[in-house]
Design an enzyme around this catalytic site. Structure first.
Site, PDB file in Angstrom:
ATOM      1  CG  ASP A  16     -14.376  13.207 -33.549  1.00 40.75           C
ATOM      2  OD1 ASP A  16     -15.233  12.391 -33.150  1.00 40.75           O
ATOM      3  OD2 ASP A  16     -14.373  13.663 -34.711  1.00 40.75           O
ATOM      4  CG  ASN A  64     -22.705  14.663 -29.112  1.00 40.47           C
ATOM      5  OD1 ASN A  64     -21.783  15.050 -28.401  1.00 40.47           O
ATOM      6  ND2 ASN A  64     -22.519  14.384 -30.403  1.00 40.47           N
TER       7      ASN A  64
HETATM    8  C1  FPP Z   1     -16.650  11.841 -29.894  1.00 33.24           C
HETATM    9  O1  FPP Z   1     -16.328  10.612 -30.471  1.00 33.24           O
HETATM   10  C2  FPP Z   1     -16.788  11.713 -28.478  1.00 33.24           C
HETATM   11  C3  FPP Z   1     -17.898  12.026 -27.750  1.00 33.24           C
HETATM   12  C4  FPP Z   1     -19.146  12.524 -28.345  1.00 33.24           C
HETATM   13  C5  FPP Z   1     -17.932  11.836 -26.309  1.00 33.24           C
HETATM   14  C6  FPP Z   1     -16.710  12.288 -25.567  1.00 33.24           C
HETATM   15  C7  FPP Z   1     -16.732  11.594 -24.317  1.00 33.24           C
HETATM   16  C8  FPP Z   1     -15.671  11.025 -23.714  1.00 33.24           C
HETATM   17  C9  FPP Z   1     -14.268  11.101 -24.157  1.00 33.24           C
HETATM   18  C10 FPP Z   1     -15.973  10.228 -22.537  1.00 33.24           C
HETATM   19  C11 FPP Z   1     -15.643  10.723 -21.245  1.00 33.24           C
HETATM   20  C12 FPP Z   1     -15.637  12.142 -20.948  1.00 33.24           C
HETATM   21  C13 FPP Z   1     -15.635  12.560 -19.677  1.00 33.24           C
HETATM   22  C14 FPP Z   1     -15.502  13.976 -19.346  1.00 33.24           C
HETATM   23  C15 FPP Z   1     -15.756  11.608 -18.581  1.00 33.24           C
HETATM   24  P1  FPP Z   1     -17.332   9.986 -31.495  1.00 33.24           P
HETATM   25  O2  FPP Z   1     -18.259   9.092 -30.752  1.00 33.24           O
HETATM   26  O3  FPP Z   1     -18.006  11.051 -32.278  1.00 33.24           O
HETATM   27  O4  FPP Z   1     -16.390   9.156 -32.398  1.00 33.24           O
HETATM   28  P2  FPP Z   1     -16.572   8.831 -33.945  1.00 33.24           P
HETATM   29  O5  FPP Z   1     -16.404  10.134 -34.672  1.00 33.24           O
HETATM   30  O6  FPP Z   1     -15.469   7.877 -34.223  1.00 33.24           O
HETATM   31  O7  FPP Z   1     -17.927   8.227 -34.117  1.00 33.24           O
END
Ligand code: FPP
Length: 244
Positions: free
Chosen positions: A18, A66
């Site tokens: 996250d 998501n």
């Molecule tokens: C959460 O951060 C992250 C995600 C929903 C996506 C996770 C994806 C990756 C790390 C990219 C690559 C993964 C692979 C397997 C290639 P957020 O967007 O919710 O962050 P925030 O809470 O700061 O908004």
């Protein structure tokens, strides 16, 4: 092989990655910039698993919730997953990593599912480290799908309702071939599990760290994994020393 000092370390670590969005916003960049930086960290963390004695790593890449994000972000993430698989497939194979995907594939684009199937097949004989990537995954959704398949087996007369117990249900989960996670880590300072591995984490230890995922280094991962060894896991029982 894990070194002696890692004997009591976690065999299976699951991570809620996250903080990508905030990491990007702090730099005045679009959220997808954070996801790209996050993808680079995935490689570093996977690479460090064998030396830390972590045999299984499961990462939460995209949840069933998501899809509620903007169309731009969802499309960008799907494109990132495809590119990641295309670019990393060879290296993952050569590094001895076995890759699996969990989650409901029905809603995913055919070309992404083809790449996922191909990578699973390519790496199916690997055993150095087992990487499981959760895409369109939700714990409740997984248990619901499992219950539906189990009910179908009962309806078809292949299973009696009398034989349904936790072990039987677990056989229908996406994770049926994996051990339960010993340690679940969530980055970015949020202390929630957000529908991740609900069934499997019944006895897991949790670590919530403030670091945003794109800043989560190999060294911090090693520290968190190291903390685990000192924990006293009783799985609902009482320590022998405390029995009176
Ligand atoms: C959460 O951060 C992250 C995600 C929903 C996506 C996770 C994806 C990756 C790390 C990219 C690559 C993964 C692979 C397997 C290639 P957020 O967007 O919710 O962050 P925030 O809470 O700061 O908004």
């Amino acid at each position: 092989m894990a070194k002696d000092s890692q004997k009591n370390g976690p065999r299976h670590v699951a991570i809620i990655m996250d903080g990508n969005g905030r990491w990007a916003q702090m730099r005045g960049r679009p959220r997808l910039f954070g996801h790209h930086a996050g993808a680079k960290r995935v490689r570093e963390i996977v690479e460090s698993c064998p030396e830390l004695g972590v045999k299984y790593l499961t990462i939460f890449a995209f949840s069933t919730e998501n899809w509620k994000r903007t169309q731009t972000e969802v499309a960008g993430l799907m494109k990132l997953f495809k590119r990641y698989i295309q670019r990393e497939a060879r290296d993952l194979f050569e590094a001895g990593v076995r890759v699996r995907f969990i989650g409901d594939r029905v809603k995913l684009a055919d070309d992404l599912v083809d790449l996922m199937d191909h990578l699973e097949l390519l790496t199916e004989k690997n055993d150095k480290c087992h990487l499981t990537v959760a895409i369109n995954y939700g714990g409740r959704d997984e248990v619901t799908r499992a219950a539906k398949r189990l009910a179908y087996e009962v309806e078809q007369g292949r299973l009696s309702y009398k034989d349904v117990d936790a072990e039987t249900l677990a056989k229908f989960l996406d994770t049926h071939v994996l051990p339960d996670p010993d340690l679940v880590i969530r980055t970015s300072g949020e202390a929630r599990i957000s529908n991740f591995l609900l069934w499997q984490s019944a006895y897991a230890e949790y670590e919530f760290v403030d670091t945003l995922w794109p800043d989560f280094t190999r060294a911090e991962f090693a520290r968190v994994v190291g903390n685990f060894s000192g924990r006293d896991r009783r799985f609902g029982a009482v320590r022998e020393a405390d029995v009176n």
